[in-house]
Write an enzyme that holds these catalytic residues in place. Structure first.
Site, mmCIF file in Angstrom:
data_model
loop_
_atom_site.group_PDB
_atom_site.id
_atom_site.type_symbol
_atom_site.label_atom_id
_atom_site.label_comp_id
_atom_site.label_asym_id
_atom_site.label_seq_id
_atom_site.Cartn_x
_atom_site.Cartn_y
_atom_site.Cartn_z
ATOM 1 N N ARG A 4 -20.495 -8.076 144.132
ATOM 2 C CA ARG A 4 -20.261 -6.804 144.808
ATOM 3 C C ARG A 4 -21.419 -6.499 145.751
ATOM 4 O O ARG A 4 -22.559 -6.851 145.484
ATOM 5 C CB ARG A 4 -20.149 -5.666 143.796
ATOM 6 C CG ARG A 4 -18.795 -5.575 143.107
ATOM 7 C CD ARG A 4 -18.725 -4.385 142.179
ATOM 8 N NE ARG A 4 -19.638 -4.503 141.071
ATOM 9 C CZ ARG A 4 -20.812 -3.913 140.973
ATOM 10 N NH1 ARG A 4 -21.237 -3.087 141.918
ATOM 11 N NH2 ARG A 4 -21.588 -4.087 139.916
ATOM 12 N N TYR A 23 -14.102 -11.563 146.840
ATOM 13 C CA TYR A 23 -14.452 -11.745 145.427
ATOM 14 C C TYR A 23 -14.602 -10.426 144.663
ATOM 15 O O TYR A 23 -15.146 -9.442 145.182
ATOM 16 C CB TYR A 23 -15.766 -12.536 145.331
ATOM 17 C CG TYR A 23 -16.148 -12.951 143.926
ATOM 18 C CD1 TYR A 23 -15.243 -13.613 143.093
ATOM 19 C CD2 TYR A 23 -17.413 -12.685 143.414
ATOM 20 C CE1 TYR A 23 -15.597 -14.003 141.811
ATOM 21 C CE2 TYR A 23 -17.787 -13.076 142.133
ATOM 22 C CZ TYR A 23 -16.865 -13.734 141.332
ATOM 23 O OH TYR A 23 -17.223 -14.113 140.052
ATOM 24 N N GLY A 24 -14.138 -10.439 143.432
ATOM 25 C CA GLY A 24 -14.438 -9.402 142.455
ATOM 26 C C GLY A 24 -14.120 -7.994 142.915
ATOM 27 O O GLY A 24 -13.134 -7.746 143.605
ATOM 28 N N LYS A 30 -12.934 -1.572 140.572
ATOM 29 C CA LYS A 30 -13.997 -0.601 140.795
ATOM 30 C C LYS A 30 -13.603 0.439 141.848
ATOM 31 O O LYS A 30 -13.910 1.621 141.723
ATOM 32 C CB LYS A 30 -15.293 -1.319 141.184
ATOM 33 C CG LYS A 30 -15.755 -2.316 140.107
ATOM 34 C CD LYS A 30 -16.110 -1.603 138.828
ATOM 35 C CE LYS A 30 -16.018 -2.456 137.587
ATOM 36 N NZ LYS A 30 -17.169 -3.244 137.223
ATOM 37 N N HIS A 48 -16.924 3.609 133.476
ATOM 38 C CA HIS A 48 -17.217 2.176 133.373
ATOM 39 C C HIS A 48 -17.505 1.848 131.904
ATOM 40 O O HIS A 48 -18.647 1.656 131.507
ATOM 41 C CB HIS A 48 -18.443 1.882 134.257
ATOM 42 C CG HIS A 48 -18.729 0.427 134.480
ATOM 43 N ND1 HIS A 48 -19.971 -0.030 134.838
ATOM 44 C CD2 HIS A 48 -17.939 -0.672 134.423
ATOM 45 C CE1 HIS A 48 -19.931 -1.356 134.990
ATOM 46 N NE2 HIS A 48 -18.710 -1.755 134.737
ATOM 47 N N SER A 84 -23.202 -3.246 134.636
ATOM 48 C CA SER A 84 -22.625 -4.570 134.864
ATOM 49 C C SER A 84 -23.490 -5.662 134.236
ATOM 50 O O SER A 84 -24.723 -5.622 134.337
ATOM 51 C CB SER A 84 -22.503 -4.824 136.361
ATOM 52 O OG SER A 84 -21.710 -3.828 136.943
ATOM 53 N N CYS A 86 -24.184 -6.234 131.147
ATOM 54 C CA CYS A 86 -25.052 -5.777 130.060
ATOM 55 C C CYS A 86 -24.353 -5.763 128.700
ATOM 56 O O CYS A 86 -24.839 -5.130 127.764
ATOM 57 C CB CYS A 86 -25.623 -4.401 130.373
ATOM 58 S SG CYS A 86 -26.862 -4.442 131.670
ATOM 59 N N GLY A 87 -23.201 -6.408 128.581
ATOM 60 C CA GLY A 87 -22.653 -6.623 127.248
ATOM 61 C C GLY A 87 -21.358 -5.915 126.890
ATOM 62 O O GLY A 87 -20.988 -5.888 125.713
ATOM 63 N N ASN A 101 -18.719 -8.525 125.661
ATOM 64 C CA ASN A 101 -19.145 -9.048 124.369
ATOM 65 C C ASN A 101 -18.920 -8.054 123.231
ATOM 66 O O ASN A 101 -18.432 -8.423 122.166
ATOM 67 C CB ASN A 101 -20.615 -9.459 124.428
ATOM 68 C CG ASN A 101 -20.768 -10.841 125.025
ATOM 69 O OD1 ASN A 101 -20.719 -11.837 124.307
ATOM 70 N ND2 ASN A 101 -20.901 -10.907 126.331
ATOM 71 N N ASP A 127 -13.935 -3.032 130.335
ATOM 72 C CA ASP A 127 -14.686 -2.626 131.533
ATOM 73 C C ASP A 127 -14.464 -1.177 131.955
ATOM 74 O O ASP A 127 -15.383 -0.546 132.438
ATOM 75 C CB ASP A 127 -14.332 -3.559 132.700
ATOM 76 C CG ASP A 127 -15.381 -3.551 133.805
ATOM 77 O OD1 ASP A 127 -16.578 -3.706 133.498
ATOM 78 O OD2 ASP A 127 -15.004 -3.378 134.983
HETATM 79 P P1 GTP Z 1 -19.461 -6.644 133.686
HETATM 80 O O1 GTP Z 1 -18.221 -7.438 133.562
HETATM 81 O O2 GTP Z 1 -20.305 -7.070 134.846
HETATM 82 O O3 GTP Z 1 -19.228 -5.175 133.723
HETATM 83 O O4 GTP Z 1 -20.415 -7.053 132.449
HETATM 84 P P2 GTP Z 1 -20.364 -6.729 130.874
HETATM 85 O O5 GTP Z 1 -21.033 -5.420 130.623
HETATM 86 O O6 GTP Z 1 -18.993 -6.902 130.359
HETATM 87 O O7 GTP Z 1 -21.343 -7.852 130.268
HETATM 88 P P3 GTP Z 1 -21.028 -9.109 129.322
HETATM 89 O O8 GTP Z 1 -20.462 -8.731 127.989
HETATM 90 O O9 GTP Z 1 -20.261 -10.095 130.113
HETATM 91 O O10 GTP Z 1 -22.500 -9.658 129.041
HETATM 92 C C1 GTP Z 1 -23.359 -10.098 130.050
HETATM 93 C C2 GTP Z 1 -24.492 -10.914 129.487
HETATM 94 O O11 GTP Z 1 -25.155 -10.212 128.425
HETATM 95 C C3 GTP Z 1 -24.061 -12.252 128.895
HETATM 96 O O12 GTP Z 1 -24.960 -13.248 129.318
HETATM 97 C C4 GTP Z 1 -24.176 -12.040 127.425
HETATM 98 O O13 GTP Z 1 -24.442 -13.230 126.726
HETATM 99 C C5 GTP Z 1 -25.307 -11.048 127.288
HETATM 100 N N1 GTP Z 1 -25.160 -10.232 126.055
HETATM 101 C C6 GTP Z 1 -24.066 -9.534 125.680
HETATM 102 N N2 GTP Z 1 -24.253 -8.946 124.461
HETATM 103 C C7 GTP Z 1 -25.506 -9.269 124.072
HETATM 104 C C8 GTP Z 1 -26.286 -8.969 122.904
HETATM 105 O O14 GTP Z 1 -25.860 -8.263 121.984
HETATM 106 N N3 GTP Z 1 -27.543 -9.476 122.880
HETATM 107 C C9 GTP Z 1 -28.047 -10.260 123.883
HETATM 108 N N4 GTP Z 1 -29.283 -10.718 123.760
HETATM 109 N N5 GTP Z 1 -27.333 -10.585 124.988
HETATM 110 C C10 GTP Z 1 -26.083 -10.095 125.080
HETATM 111 C C1 SPV Z 2 -19.062 -5.294 137.404
HETATM 112 O O1 SPV Z 2 -19.887 -5.664 138.260
HETATM 113 O O2 SPV Z 2 -19.263 -4.279 136.681
HETATM 114 C C2 SPV Z 2 -17.832 -6.064 137.196
HETATM 115 C C3 SPV Z 2 -17.511 -7.133 138.155
HETATM 116 O O3 SPV Z 2 -17.076 -5.775 136.281
HETATM 117 S S1 SPV Z 2 -16.752 -6.563 139.576
HETATM 118 O O4 SPV Z 2 -15.306 -6.519 139.354
HETATM 119 O O5 SPV Z 2 -17.045 -7.520 140.650
HETATM 120 O O6 SPV Z 2 -17.200 -5.251 139.920
HETATM 121 MN MN MN Z 3 -17.971 -4.016 135.016
#
Ligand code: GTP
Ligand code: SPV
Ligand code: MN
Length: 639
Positions: free
Chosen positions: A103, A252-253, A261, A281, A303, A305-306, A309, A328
């Site tokens: 983005r 992209y994205g 978004k 978000h 974004s 930050c987990g 996960n 998300d």
């Molecule tokens: P967007 O899709 O961009 O909004 O991201 P998101 O908030 O869904 O983040 P995502 O869950 O994809 O995690 C991003 C990164 O953080 C990855 O590399 C994960 O491995 C790492 N991560 C997620 N949860 C944890 C955790 O509990 N501990 C640690 N150390 N890293 C984590």
């Molecule tokens: C983010 O950046 O928070 C995403 C990926 O979820 S995007 O759809 O490109 O904004």
């Molecule tokens: Mn996101």
């Protein structure tokens, strides 16, 4: 005065209402797929006017069918945008132009007549960081500099799509026009798209109009024919008072999948403000404790930050079960009983690939190897994908190609095989732990809201806000280390209130007032702050994270039930040491370091927040929030 207003209106209408000219050219439109007459008059007008501006070769109205998807994939293979990943079922690899990988917040604008409606006025001499405003005249100029004839020789796809389950009173419809078949295929995964929405439009003709083109550089030279784009002139424009999104130059994205978004957050937050709800978000998860009691939690982390996960977490605490509603975005509204309910407006996951592994996120790994588009990941000679975190799958006989298409070996290359913002785009319904209520048109009841970020120092694993107002303050003062999801470089700690800084559709000060007012609309959930990323003096994470985060959720849901397991601290309520479950955890946890609230750190933190509010939010900061900051400072001072 009146004449200025009139002139602005007329000029404004010029770019989206070509009148006579549009109608003339519309007659020459060649619709090669679908029946434009089925669309509401407003939609027809939008398509005709956009076509006469962009001059596509023909128009394809998407029905969302499997046949159509096969046709798109065929096109994308021919164009070289996709290559097959033969190891998996219906999976594809896309490589973008390396200049189009994330983005672009600096090129994202909100257009209103008054700047103050979009962004707070920063202190004199300070650059605002809470969004970018553009005037109606400048938006018109930006469109006219880029869009005329930009789709020449291309097909313009019409994507009718629903954010949220089709027909739910919480859902909203969008119509995206795009010249990118990659975007069509991605929107087919990320949204409910096609025939079902066409039918819904017959009942309700309101929609958000979304115009997208990957563009064409000013000199006409497309560097990478498999990924046309115009990075130099990329711009993403939003016009809340007309429910309009215009995006140019990137494929992209969040720049191009306009439901995400642009609609669900930026335009969404402005609609939510008008209609009295929240567009955030946030992930949404359901958690069931060993007694079989289930609660839903929403969580806002910036974004990368987990969120994905946590939304798909496999709890390590025995007897717990997590189910995923969304990873998300959450649209949340009080029902007639005053219960806050949330839907996930999306239909798929657009998740960060690197770091996704069997160990960290086995549920995602069980989701993504069917019907998925991977973008900018590495590939391997056996027809599979590769990214950082998958090292154990490497054997000498298998050759890795990096996201740029170059041979890659782990020892030789310092650069990652997958771009840090490479992603999978996969259907939500394939998730093995998708929540049974994930498509419930009423939404799921929310019992807690979590805020969090990447804070290597100072911020404890979890604390509870003292009240709704204090919780809103906690959201407003969120900070996090920059990640690769946007164009930021380095690991600087950035303010990212509510994880929404790149996504506010209107003035952050007004957004805060709106959040504060929620308390008058229903029973507000408890608010918590979490930080999985605190590091020790050795630079290592103090907390194992991932499935172990179930221990944090355990404490949170006991707090929702008002269990006496918290103690007051200057920043909020912390777990009583003995109440925080560490049983069965084999690694040694330095609890004191993990939960420590250090006076000097927090004095600096308060100073940073104070400076931020003063410089960035100024007179738009609600008194309630200024007061919470004052109280926090007093509590820390007394430590
Ligand atoms: P967007 O899709 O961009 O909004 O991201 P998101 O908030 O869904 O983040 P995502 O869950 O994809 O995690 C991003 C990164 O953080 C990855 O590399 C994960 O491995 C790492 N991560 C997620 N949860 C944890 C955790 O509990 N501990 C640690 N150390 N890293 C984590
Ligand atoms: C983010 O950046 O928070 C995403 C990926 O979820 S995007 O759809 O490109 O904004
Ligand atoms: Mn996101």
């Amino acid at each position: 005065m009146i004449s200025t207003v009139l002139r602005t209106r007329t000029r404004l209408e010029a770019f989206y209402s070509f009148g006579h000219y549009a109608k003339l050219s519309a007659r020459c439109l060649s619709v090669t797929h679908g029946d434009i007459e089925r669309l509401p008059a407003e939609a027809k007008k939008f398509i005709e006017e956009s076509a006469s501006l962009c001059k596509p070769e023909n128009i394809h109205i998407c029905d969302g069918s499997v046949k159509e998807s096969k046709h798109m994939i065929g096109l994308l293979l021919k164009q070289g945008t996709l290559s097959p990943l033969t190891k998996y079922e219906n999976c594809w690899l896309a490589r973008t132009n390396p200049a189009d990988v994330a983005r672009v917040e600096s090129k994202t604008f909100i257009c209103t007549n008054n700047k103050e409606d979009t962004i707070p006025t920063p202190k004199t001499g300070i650059k605002g960081t809470l969004g970018n405003w553009i005037s109606p005249n400048d938006m018109e100029a930006a469109v006219n500099e880029r869009f005329p004839s930009c789709m020449q020789g291309r097909t313009m796809y019409v994507i009718p799509y629903s954010m949220g389950p089709i027909g739910s009173s919480l859902s909203k419809i969008g119509i995206q026009l795009t010249d990118s078949p990659y975007v069509v295929e991605s929107m087919r995964i990320m949204t409910r798209m096609g025939e079902g929405v066409m039918k819904q439009l017959e009942k309700d003709n309101t929609f958000v109009q979304c115009l997208h083109s990957v563009g064409r550089p000013a000199d006409g030279r497309i560097e990478m024919p498999s990924w046309p784009c115009d990075p130099e002139r990329t711009i993403i424009l939003h016009k809340p008072d007309q429910n309009m999104i215009v995006s140019y130059g990137s494929g992209y994205g969040g720049n191009s999948l306009l439901g995400k978004k642009c609609f669900a957050l930026r335009i969404g937050s402005t609609i939510a403000k008008r209609e009295g709800w929240l567009a955030e978000h946030m992930l949404i998860l359901g958690i069931t404790n060993p007694k079989g009691e289930k609660k839903y939690i929403a969580a806002a982390f910036p974004s990368a930050c987990g969120k994905t996960n946590l939304a798909m977490m496999t709890p390590t605490l025995p007897g717990y079960k997590v189910e995923c509603v969304g990873d998300d975005i959450a649209w949340m509204k009080f029902d007639s009983n005053g219960q806050l309910r949330a839907i996930n407006p999306e239909n798929g996951f657009f998740g960060v690939a690197p770091g996704t592994t069997i160990e960290t996120n086995p549920i995602a790994m069980a989701t993504i190897f069917r019907n998925t588009i991977f973008t900018n990941v590495g590939s391997v000679s056996d027809g599979g994908v590769y990214w950082e975190g998958m090292e154990s799958s490497l054997v000498p006989a298998i050759k890795v190609t990096d996201w740029l298409g170059k041979p890659w070996t782990r020892v030789r290359n310092e650069n990652p095989a997958a771009h840090p913002n490479s992603r999978f785009c996969t259907p939500a319904k394939q998730c093995p732990i998708i929540d049974p209520a994930w498509e419930d048109p009423e939404g799921v009841p929310i019992s807690a809201i979590l805020f969090g970020g990447r804070r290597p120092t100072g911020v404890p694993l979890v604390y509870e806000a003292n009240s709704w107002t204090h919780g809103v303050f906690v959201g407003s003062s969120m900070r996090s280390e920059a990640t690769a999801a946007a164009e930021h470089k380095g690991k600087v700690i950035m303010h990212d209130p509510f994880a929404m800084r790149p996504f506010f559709g209107y003035n952050f000060g007004h957004y805060l007032k709106h959040w504060l007012s929620m308390e008058n609309r229903g029973t507000v959930p408890k608010i918590f702050h979490v930080n999985w990323f605190r590091k020790g003096n050795d630079g290592k994470f103090l907390w194992p994270g991932f499935g172990e985060n179930s221990r944090v959720l355990d404490w949170i849901i006991r707090r929702i039930d008002n269990e006496d397991c918290a103690i007051d601290s200057p920043i909020g309520k912390l777990p009583k040491n003995e109440a925080f479950r560490l049983d069965g955890l084999h690694t040694q946890i330095k609890l004191n370091e993990l939960f420590k609230v250090d006076r000097d750190f927090w004095l600096e933190e308060v100073a940073a927040i104070e400076k931020y509010f003063e410089e960035q939010v100024g007179g738009d900061l609600p008194n309630e929030i200024a007061n919470e900051l004052k109280l926090l400072k007093q509590r820390i001072d007394k430590m």
